[in-house]
Design a protein around this motif. Sequence first.
Motif, PDB file in Angstrom:
ATOM      1  N   ILE A  27      -3.585   3.377  -1.833  1.00 29.66           N
ATOM      2  CA  ILE A  27      -4.403   4.502  -1.386  1.00 29.66           C
ATOM      3  C   ILE A  27      -5.695   4.043  -0.718  1.00 29.66           C
ATOM      4  O   ILE A  27      -6.045   4.503   0.378  1.00 29.66           O
ATOM      5  N   LYS A  33      -0.326   6.807   3.797  1.00 33.27           N
ATOM      6  CA  LYS A  33      -0.188   8.260   3.947  1.00 33.27           C
ATOM      7  C   LYS A  33       1.292   8.598   3.829  1.00 33.27           C
ATOM      8  O   LYS A  33       2.159   7.710   3.849  1.00 33.27           O
ATOM      9  N   SER A  54       3.876  11.516  -1.695  1.00 35.40           N
ATOM     10  CA  SER A  54       2.583  12.111  -2.008  1.00 35.40           C
ATOM     11  C   SER A  54       1.655  11.083  -2.628  1.00 35.40           C
ATOM     12  O   SER A  54       2.102  10.095  -3.223  1.00 35.40           O
ATOM     13  N   LEU A  55       0.356  11.332  -2.473  1.00 31.18           N
ATOM     14  CA  LEU A  55      -0.684  10.475  -3.042  1.00 31.18           C
ATOM     15  C   LEU A  55      -1.704  11.397  -3.702  1.00 31.18           C
ATOM     16  O   LEU A  55      -2.634  11.869  -3.051  1.00 31.18           O
ATOM     17  N   GLU A  56      -1.505  11.639  -4.974  1.00 32.26           N
ATOM     18  CA  GLU A  56      -2.360  12.587  -5.673  1.00 32.26           C
ATOM     19  C   GLU A  56      -2.721  12.079  -7.056  1.00 32.26           C
ATOM     20  O   GLU A  56      -1.899  11.453  -7.734  1.00 32.26           O
ATOM     21  N   GLY A  57      -3.957  12.376  -7.484  1.00 27.39           N
ATOM     22  CA  GLY A  57      -4.385  12.039  -8.829  1.00 27.39           C
ATOM     23  C   GLY A  57      -4.310  10.560  -9.155  1.00 27.39           C
ATOM     24  O   GLY A  57      -4.073  10.176 -10.300  1.00 27.39           O
TER      25      GLY A  57
END
Length: 268
Positions: A27, A33, A54-57
């Motif tokens: 990240i 991405k 996805s790239l979350e949390g």
Amino acid sequence: MQRYFIQPEGFSADHVTITGDDAHHLIRVMRAKAGDRAIVSDGCGREAVVVVRSLEGGEVTADVEAWLPPDREPGVDVWIAQSLPKGDKMELVIQKGTEIGAARFIPFSSARTVVQWDAKKEGKRLERWQKIAKEAAEQAHRNRIPSVDSVQSWKQLLKLAAEADAAWFCYEKQDAQELRSLIRSALGKTGRADRPSGEAGSSRDRERLQLLIIVGPEGGFSEREAEEAEQAGCRPVSLGKRILRTETAAMVGLTCILYEAGEMGGEE
């Protein structure tokens, strides 16, 4: 493509979850991405090209695009037992040894070891060594990360030597044998490892030939240690007429073994 090792539980049938430092690297450093690709391995035989979803949390979820064969490991396991060298030389041995193809590192303390090992700091030091092995394995595109043992005493090391199919210790005395002939003898008449390679970490791993090379400290082994090593079944070997630094000897011995095993264009 960037390569990452993750815990086996991070894998599912069709996707992977990347967490911790690896997720942070993807990240923050790689600026990944959705749609970007990477190679992910669990170090136990599963390896795949994945596409970031996805790239979350602080986590990265990616879908498996293609499974890859775990074919980058040598057909023979080479263990390096290294007497603790001065400075950061142990880090160098682990880093370069991992790149070349070592399967296991066993740091130990012997009679002439100069470094005074601090047991209180062992946890942090071992954690750093394991991180170096992981990063080197990723850089070298290996299928598994070599293990790094806790620091052993001389007696403990000799007990571990019994687990190997052949064990050799670097010794500059005249009665030391040429490493090449001993390697060929251990590998058999074909001059290479013929045992099934199996998947890293699987139950078939014990079918792999396991060879141990023991490298002493800057001052070498004492005569008493040499006698104890031979009594434990280890053979004295010579790496040539030149005197090598302890960290150099480890790399030379490892390379010689893998060359003769046909892993570096050696004998067929």
